[in-house]
Enzyme design. Structure first.
Site: not given
Ligand code: BG6
Length: 486
Positions: A17-18, A21-23, A51, A216, A240, A334
């Site tokens: 998945g390099a 977005d997360l990468a 891919r 958030e 979390h 959010k």
């Molecule tokens: C992610 C959630 O795991 O954590 C997101 O999928 C959320 O929806 C994010 O925005 C929050 O992380 P952080 O580190 O910005 O508080």
């Protein structure tokens, strides 16, 4: 500080998945900063995979862009980026077919730590794990890293664990919850177990209640499709907030070893009482000005009839000797007024007030702030300084880590710590399989409860502090939420 960095062994880190977005946003910049600070050297390699047919050179150039865009502003030089990207290689593979795997295998070395980071959708976890094991690419010493979401409910988490365990032992599996990599989360353990001041008071005789808040300010723009099937309970609470609750409520482990810590966390989850629907408030943001601007959750999710919650508050009870009678109030949402994550521990009022008529005795509140401005504050009652007799006032004992420990340098992103822990082979900050399942076993009936009643979440204004039901949830117990952004 460079002097505190302990170099890790040479590794081959494969990033599936390099190009995702997360990468780009987190993993590659985190690796870069660890390299920049001297934690690993040119004997280490990062092999991107996905891919897409890319050349190694194209992957290097994309990574350089990602570092420039998402890396921290620490005076990074082009030479540093070039030195880091020289460690990168790339191999396209088909996760579900045979294409590319042989070429990919040929890139790995026998004498380096092998870590496979699956930054891909969970539907690919099992296919990739199977392929790695069946081809012998994964050795008994290799590590596999999995991003959330780890399952959608108990049954899917169990199925995923079972599938992974066919190919990897638990000691090889690293399930990421990036909250565990946050500095202050670990500090919570240090505060509790490396100081003699707090632990004797850390129970229901002295603590009235605990508030855990992850607020958030952003909405779900761009992630609506995933989020609408998930909601705040699955996206944030099951993982979390649950981790924050566990670390606050757990018994002291006998040692700071991965299993000793995780055993204690599992016991907390297993002690949680089922939460009745009356102890839950769910909300959905409706945009500003009463929902007139087209920036509501439903707009962002692309689902005009969505009943998914973008906010949730719950009153949670840990049914054991330490915590009976001390509720934990959890909330996350959010599009709230401000981004703030904190754990606030409210101590009981002194049993007797000798200062009648001199002002209010403010109950002690210990606030452990995860973000922004990591730090710890203790709200106390003191004498109002100066003449005028004995007048009481509230004052904070405040320790913002950036002020107190300036030499510790820039704040480390959670991913930096977690990835290096994978290489070091330290699982303390990763979720064990039984822990994830226990959290789903607790969450599932809660979700089923509101699905059964069909109650829609209560609308709340974007930029506010959440739905009214959330206020009622705590007010009816004679308590108040700490302000968000006030
Ligand atoms: C992610 C959630 O795991 O954590 C997101 O999928 C959320 O929806 C994010 O925005 C929050 O992380 P952080 O580190 O910005 O508080």
């Amino acid at each position: 500080m460079v002097s505190r960095v302990i170099p890790v062994e040479p590794f081959d880190l494969v990033l599936f998945g390099a190009t995702g977005d997360l990468a780009r946003r987190k993993i590659l910049p985190a690796l870069f900063h660890r390299f920049q600070i001297g934690q690993f050297n040119t004997e280490c390699r990062i092999i991107g995979s996905s891919r897409s047919e890319l050349t190694a050179e194209e992957f290097r150039s994309q990574t350089a862009d990602a570092i420039r865009e998402f890396g921290q502003d620490v005076g990074t030089t082009p030479e540093e980026i070039a030195a880091f990207t020289a460690l990168l290689d790339y191999a396209a593979v088909d996760a579900r077919g045979d294409a590319g795997w042989e070429e990919f295998q040929a890139k790995l070395r026998d004498d380096a730590v092998r870590a496979f980071y699956l930054s891909v959708g969970p539907s690919l976890f099992t296919d990739i794990a199977r392929r790695l094991s069946q081809t012998g690419i994964a050795t008994p010493q290799s590590r596999i890293v999995l991003e959330k979401p780890f399952g959608h409910d108990l049954a899917s988490a169990q199925a995923l664990n079972a599938a992974l365990r066919e190919h990897f032992e638990e000691r090889q599996i690293y399930r990421i919850d990036h909250y565990l990599g946050k500095e202050t989360v670990q500090n919570l353990m240090a505060l509790r177990f490396a100081n003699s001041l707090f632990e004797p008071l850390w129970n229901s005789s002295h603590i009235d209640h605990v508030q855990i808040t992850v607020a958030e300010s952003i909405g779900v723009e761009g992630r609506g499709e995933y989020y609408d099937k998930s909601g705040a309970m699955r996206d944030m609470v099951q993982n979390h907030l649950m981790q924050l609750l566990c670390l606050t409520a757990m018994e002291p482990p006998a040692k700071f070893t991965p299993n000793a810590v995780r055993d204690e966390k599992v016991k907390v989850i297993e002690a949680l009482r089922p939460v009745p629907q009356s102890d839950i408030a769910r909300g959905q943001y409706r945009g500003t000005n009463g929902g007139k601007k087209g920036d509501s959750y439903r707009d962002h999710a692309g689902n005009a009839a969505s009943r998914t919650e973008s906010y949730i508050a719950l009153k949670v009870e840990v049914a054991n000797w330490r915590w009976a009678g001390t509720p934990f109030y959890l909330r996350t949402g959010k599009c709230l007024r401000e981004r703030v994550s904190e754990i606030a521990v409210y101590f009981r009022d002194p049993p007797h007030n000798i200062f009648e008529g001199s002002g209010t005795v403010h109950g002690n509140v210990l606030v452990i702030r995860l973000q922004p401005d990591e730090g710890i504050t203790l709200k106390t009652t003191i004498k109002d300084p100066g003449p005028g007799g004995m007048r009481l006032t509230g004052a904070n004992l405040d320790m913002t880590f950036a002020d107190e420990l300036p030499e510790s340098g820039r704040p480390q992103d959670a991913y930096e710590r977690l990835i290096m822990d994978v290489i070091r082979g330290n699982q303390t900050l990763f979720m064990r399989g039984d822990e994830v399942e226990a959290a789903w076993a607790w969450a599932d009936p809660i979700i089923a409860g509101w699905q059964e009643t069909g109650h829609p979440p209560q609308p709340y204004d974007s930029g506010g502090s959440g739905p009214d039901d959330s206020l009622l949830l705590i007010h009816r117990d004679g308590r108040r939420w700490r302000g968000i952004g006030t």
